[in-house]
Design an enzyme around this catalytic site. Structure first.
Site, short mmCIF file in Angstrom:
data_model
loop_
_atom_site.label_atom_id
_atom_site.label_comp_id
_atom_site.label_asym_id
_atom_site.label_seq_id
_atom_site.Cartn_x
_atom_site.Cartn_y
_atom_site.Cartn_z
N TYR A 242 0.80 -1.23 0.00
CA TYR A 242 0.00 0.00 0.00
C TYR A 242 0.83 1.28 0.00
CZ TYR A 242 -3.55 -3.45 1.11
OH TYR A 242 -4.38 -4.54 1.08
N HIS B 6 -8.96 0.87 -5.87
CA HIS B 6 -8.11 0.05 -5.00
C HIS B 6 -6.67 0.48 -5.19
CE1 HIS B 6 -11.39 -2.72 -4.06
NE2 HIS B 6 -11.72 -2.65 -5.33
N ILE B 7 -5.95 0.66 -4.12
CA ILE B 7 -4.54 1.08 -4.19
C ILE B 7 -3.73 0.00 -4.90
CG2 ILE B 7 -2.48 1.48 -2.77
CD1 ILE B 7 -4.47 2.68 -0.65
#
Ligand code: DHK
Length: 144
Positions: free
Chosen positions: A23, A98-99
């Site tokens: 992330y 979404h990362i």
């Protein structure tokens, strides 16, 4: 001008410290600043919660007030019928974000229920990718 809602699900409050190899090291506060900058003069309501019911409540606010939704449902992407049902009521564009690229991760992360209702999906651009998501959502709003 109606605001865009940027909604973030469980564990995203830990961005910067949480599995940085997946992330990144950008914090949620930095992501929020990136989003406000990308939105320009478009008003933004930026939220994060670890609670499913709170995310549903913010979607209800967006139904009444919002021009568009950028949502990172995080772990709620894959199993939350209440979240999916709330998003079905939203009349404007929904950008699922979404990362990480969820499609090249473990099987449990590869089938998002939210993708069945989202106008568009972005995944894998990293935390700074939120800027692209905000600009893409505003473009979708302006197309309406
Ligand atoms: C964030 C999470 O917390 C995970 O549960 C998802 C998503 C991926 C992300 O990449 O932003 O599977």
């Amino acid at each position: 001008m109606k605001p865009i809602f940027i909604l973030n699900g469980p564990n995203l409050n830990r961005l910067g410290k949480r599995e940085p190899e997946i992330y990144g090291t950008t914090t949620l506060a930095e992501v929020e600043a990136i989003c406000f900058d990308a939105a320009g003069d478009r008003p933004v309501r930026f939220h994060q919660t670890n609670a499913e019911h709170q995310l549903v409540d913010w979607v209800h606010e967006a139904i009444d007030d919002g021009a568009g939704i950028l949502i990172n449902p995080a772990g709620l992407s894959f199993r939350s019928i209440p979240l999916l049902d709330s998003l079905k009521m939203f009349p404007g564009p929904i950008l699922e974000f979404h990362i990480s690229n969820i499609h090249r991760r473990e099987e449990i992360y590869q089938h998002s229920l939210v993708s069945k209702i989202a106008t568009a999906v972005m995944a894998g651009l990293g935390p700074r990718g939120y800027a692209h998501g905000v600009r893409a959502l505003i473009d979708l709003i302006d197309q309406n």
